[in-house]
Design a protein around this motif. Structure first.
Motif, short mmCIF file in Angstrom:
data_model
loop_
_atom_site.label_atom_id
_atom_site.label_comp_id
_atom_site.label_asym_id
_atom_site.label_seq_id
_atom_site.Cartn_x
_atom_site.Cartn_y
_atom_site.Cartn_z
N VAL A 1 0.84 -1.21 0.00
CA VAL A 1 0.00 0.00 0.00
C VAL A 1 0.87 1.25 0.00
N SER A 2 2.07 1.17 0.57
CA SER A 2 3.00 2.29 0.53
C SER A 2 3.47 2.56 -0.90
N ALA A 3 3.65 1.50 -1.68
CA ALA A 3 4.05 1.68 -3.08
C ALA A 3 2.96 2.41 -3.87
N VAL A 4 1.70 2.09 -3.58
CA VAL A 4 0.59 2.81 -4.22
C VAL A 4 0.64 4.29 -3.83
N ALA A 5 0.82 4.55 -2.54
CA ALA A 5 0.86 5.92 -2.04
C ALA A 5 2.05 6.69 -2.60
N ASN A 6 3.15 5.97 -2.86
CA ASN A 6 4.41 6.60 -3.26
C ASN A 6 4.62 6.53 -4.77
N ASP A 7 3.53 6.59 -5.53
CA ASP A 7 3.57 6.67 -7.00
C ASP A 7 4.30 5.52 -7.66
N GLY A 8 4.16 4.33 -7.06
CA GLY A 8 4.72 3.13 -7.68
C GLY A 8 6.07 2.70 -7.14
N TYR A 9 6.64 3.47 -6.21
CA TYR A 9 7.93 3.11 -5.62
C TYR A 9 7.71 2.53 -4.22
N HIS B 1 -10.41 -13.22 9.60
CA HIS B 1 -9.45 -12.17 9.87
C HIS B 1 -10.02 -10.87 9.30
N ALA B 2 -9.86 -9.77 10.01
CA ALA B 2 -10.32 -8.47 9.53
C ALA B 2 -9.10 -7.61 9.17
N TRP B 3 -9.09 -7.06 7.94
CA TRP B 3 -7.96 -6.29 7.44
C TRP B 3 -8.39 -4.87 7.04
N PHE B 4 -7.45 -3.94 7.18
CA PHE B 4 -7.56 -2.66 6.49
C PHE B 4 -6.16 -2.17 6.18
N VAL B 5 -5.95 -1.72 4.93
CA VAL B 5 -4.71 -1.05 4.55
C VAL B 5 -5.10 0.28 3.92
N GLY B 6 -4.32 1.33 4.19
CA GLY B 6 -4.67 2.62 3.62
C GLY B 6 -3.63 3.68 3.90
N PHE B 7 -3.89 4.89 3.40
CA PHE B 7 -2.96 6.00 3.58
C PHE B 7 -3.70 7.32 3.46
N ALA B 8 -3.02 8.39 3.87
CA ALA B 8 -3.59 9.75 3.79
C ALA B 8 -2.47 10.76 4.01
N PRO B 9 -2.68 12.00 3.55
CA PRO B 9 -3.73 12.45 2.63
C PRO B 9 -3.50 11.88 1.22
N LEU B 10 -4.54 11.86 0.43
CA LEU B 10 -4.49 11.23 -0.89
C LEU B 10 -3.40 11.84 -1.78
#
Length: 466
Positions: free
Chosen positions: A335-343, A418-427
């Motif tokens: 999810v960090s790779a998504v937040a970090n523009d693919g890196y 199992h309950a999961w959540f992955v995410g980030f902010a601000p968009l």
């Protein structure tokens, strides 16, 4: 005479071969294994040297001392200031039971014996007394306390990271243990069926459920099919096996973004079958499945089936079920790779090692690697925003902040999800990414994990300034 000469030659060849093998083994051992054996927490020689060394302190990112050593009646004592709070991060250093966590990984620094040279060995023999080096962590103590408070009474893990740099801001695994009295309670703790000694964030392997749909979505994007319309009727039959949606009445016509927002099982199962095992495995392995993650703590390896699997298992893989297992740390990196523009940033806990006199001995340099195209990351960002805005992750929403995320509800052999959540902010300028995994919670990720993630994100955005 000839036979005697042959015997002599055979013996000489055998002796030479044995000598070469011995030299080869000793060379290999010295080059590749000596450090590991020297740093092994059960190496008695280490303890002999450490008896006369005041072990270095460990502090958070703002200088809050978390653990230190002091001398009492001529003996060194390790003072863990926060009981359970850092049991899986800092770990323990006990003569009877070895070491764990950063106490183990950075032991040579903490006792000022990081250079394994003949000169240092001689110095230790002549003048064994001394003071160890200190560690400065990336952890924010206040966020660590908040994360532990939110996970109280749960079983699982919650981790927060700076998705641009890889700095771990908080890391909690529960159940945990009190480091201060671990020696007295070792049997009780080590025999506890809930495994409090296990760092679930880095070593726990779990069925990912719908958070894995992030990876399946990457394949759909790469195949150029994000706008293709899929008709969801509430179930799909793959090789004789029926996969159902939570809403069995069906979602009707939807594209990738819509399917992602409502976490449509049939869509992602059918897409996985369409793209094939090799394609899905390639995506998974590019995102660190089936490979060891280098980190400051011990890690388990997330697994995706390497051998070709049947269509039913392939469909299940597309929705994060079947034979897939993942660590929370690995999902946080994704999810960090998504937040970090693919890196994808490489996570780390120790920012620097500082000598007793204040000189910086070693410091970490942030590293990342490109794991997806910028366009793919942007598409996933938008989809994850919709999950929180109008889909299954609305409980992660924060007023005035655009939060992106993905929920997961993973079936497993215990019968409790199992309950999961992955995410980030601000968009648009991500400052923090989180993963929350509630083991055997028996509830959905949107209901149980998302609210915890929301509070961690909100606290981090309001409290961490550097």
């Amino acid at each position: 005479m000839n036979s005697e000469r042959k015997r002599i030659i055979t013996i000489l060849v055998a002796l030479c071969l044995g000598f070469v093998l011995l030299i080869g083994y000793l060379s290999y051992f010295q080059m590749f294994r000596a450090q590991a054996v020297r740093d092994n927490s059960y190496n008695k020689r280490l303890w002999i040297n450490e008896d006369n060394i005041l072990r270095g302190s460990i502090a958070d990112r703002d200088g809050e001392v978390l653990v230190y050593s002091e001398t009492r009646d001529g003996e060194a004592h390790r003072i863990y200031r926060y009981d359970n709070l850092y049991s899986h991060v800092i770990g323990y250093s006990l003569k009877d039971y070895g070491k764990s966590g950063l106490e183990r990984k950075y032991n040579s620094y903490l006792v000022n014996a990081n250079e394994n040279t003949a000169i240092n060995e001689l110095i230790n023999l002549i003048n064994p007394s001394g003071v160890g080096n200190n560690l400065n962590l990336t952890i924010d103590h206040d966020l660590q306390k908040k994360t532990r408070e939110l996970m109280s009474g749960k079983k699982g893990s919650a981790i927060a990271i700076n998705p641009k740099t890889g700095e771990i801001l908080s890391m909690v695994s529960v159940p945990d243990f009190n480091i201060g009295n671990l020696s007295e309670n070792w049997n009780t703790v080590s025999e506890n069926p809930d495994s409090p000694l296990l760092n679930r964030g880095t070593q726990g392997l779990y069925t990912p459920g719908s958070v894995f749909k992030i990876l399946t979505a990457v394949g759909v994007i790469q195949n150029g099919l994000p706008e293709a319309i899929y008709e969801c009727s509430g179930s799909t039959v793959i090789d004789g096996y029926t996969i159902r949606d939570f809403d069995e009445s069906g979602h009707g016509p939807l594209n990738l973004e819509q399917a992602f927002a409502v976490s449509c099982n049939t869509y992602f199962a059918d897409q996985a079958v369409a793209m094939g095992h090799d394609k899905l495995r390639e995506i998974a392995e590019n995102l660190s499945f089936n490979q060891k993650i280098t980190f400051d703590l011990e890690t388990s390896t997330s697994t995706f089936p390497k051998d070709s699997i049947g269509l039913t298992d392939l469909g299940a893989s597309g929705i994060g079920q079947g034979r897939i297992l993942v660590t929370p740390l690995n999902m946080l990196m994704i999810v960090s790779a998504v937040a970090n523009d693919g890196y994808m940033p490489m996570p780390y806990l120790v920012e620097s090692v500082v000598s007793p006199g204040g000189m910086r001995i070693d410091s970490h340099r942030s590293e990342s690697r490109k794991v997806m195209e910028n366009g793919e990351a942007q598409a996933l960002k938008n989809m994850m925003r919709e999950v929180v805005r109008s889909g299954t992750g609305t409980n992660a929403g924060i007023s005035g902040v655009q939060v992106a995320g993905k929920t997961g509800t993973a079936e497993n052999s215990s019968g409790k999800n199992h309950a999961w959540f992955v995410g980030f902010a601000p968009l648009d300028d991500p400052k923090v990414a989180v993963v929350v995994l509630l083991e055997e919670e028996g509830s959905s990720g949107g209901r149980s994990a998302a609210p915890i993630a929301r509070e961690i994100i909100s606290f981090a955005l309001n409290s961490i300034t550097n």
